[in-house]
Scaffold this active site. Structure first.
Site: not given
Ligand code: NAP
Length: 246
Positions: A141, A155
């Protein structure tokens, strides 16, 4: 079939966009989820309806035994794993460091750091068993560089750990031809902001982004898929920042 790719946390958000793009490119995709089975199975149905190959597989990446079972199942159903995207990640409700409990901090590290390490260990074992020069992309991130003060410094620190781990692991594995990279997204339109207590966070912060808008999940998936591909064959240990100018 080109590659067999496990994408962790890919029932929704950025991971789902990665899974959709990989499947559209002819790769077999394991759609890992922890709790949202419905989202993962719906994605798998969509991929299969379009003629692609996908499998929904439940595992909490923070649990090493479940990760091992996931890799065994994917190998049985889809064949030797040739690539991994460590996308599963969690934040927590936004607060200052002193207002954040130790349990919350540990939970974030269990998924973001230990989960990434457990999956890398299983993938490297799998690559070595099948003699594959595999590739791993870890999702970090922009927070690793900004520190996320008064939101979730723990985080941010977990993502900094992911980036340093990526660098060191890439150097360890380079002699075997295994590549390890990371992508550091900026603000992206997913459910993660609602979980951290502010669904409208992307709209609030958009003016501070040089490109003046958040990313779509597809815009983050594109560079992840590119890093997995042979087009990125000379890139390892690199974290590619995708923050709209941040
Ligand atoms: P999201 O929409 O909240 O989705 C998170 C996903 O991770 C879900 O599919 C969830 O599964 C899964 N998950 C969480 N904990 C888990 C575990 N212990 N084991 C297996 N699966 C798990 O998040 P996102 O925004 O797409 O984020 C994806 C990645 O990008 C993350 O690493 C996040 O830190 C990073 N990121 C996001 C942003 C942003 O602005 N969105 C910015 C920077 C970095 P379930 O659906 O089954 O709960």
């Amino acid at each position: 079939m080109k590659q067999v790719v496990i994408v962790t946390g890919s029932g929704r958000g950025i991971g789902a966009a990665v899974a959709r793009q990989l499947a559209a490119g002819g790769h077999a995709v394991a759609v890992n989820f922890r709790s949202d089975r419905q989202a993962a199975e719906e994605l798998v149905r969509t991929v299969r309806a379009a003629g692609g190959v996908a499998l929904a597989v439940q595992a909490d990446v923070a649990d090493e035994a479940q990760v091992t079972q996931m890799f065994d199942m994917v190998e049985q159903e889809l064949g030797p794993v040739s690539a991994l995207v460590n996308n599963a990640g969690v934040t927590s409700r936004m607060a200052s460091f002193m207002q954040t409990s130790s349990t919350t901090i540990e939970n974030v590290f269990r998924t973001n750091v230990y989960g990434t390490m457990h999956c890398c260990r299983a993938a490297i074992d799998s690559f070595r068993r099948s003699g594959t020069k595999g590739v791993i992309v870890n999702v970090s991130s922009v927070a690793a560089a900004t520190g996320s003060p008064n939101e979730y410094v723990h985080y941010a620190a977990s993502k900094a750990a992911v980036e340093t781990f990526t660098l060191g692991l890439a150097k360890e594995l380079a002699p075997e031809g295994i590549r390890v990279c990371a992508v550091a997204p900026g603000l992206t339109l997913t459910d993660i902001h609602a979980v951290s207590g502010e669904p409208d966070r992307p709209a609030r912060l958009a003016p501070k982004i040089p490109l003046q808008r958040p990313a779509t999940p597809e815009e983050i998936a594109e560079p992840i898929v590119w890093l997995l591909s042979p087009a990125a064959s000379y890139i390892t240990g690199t974290t590619l920042r995708c923050g709209g100018g941040l």
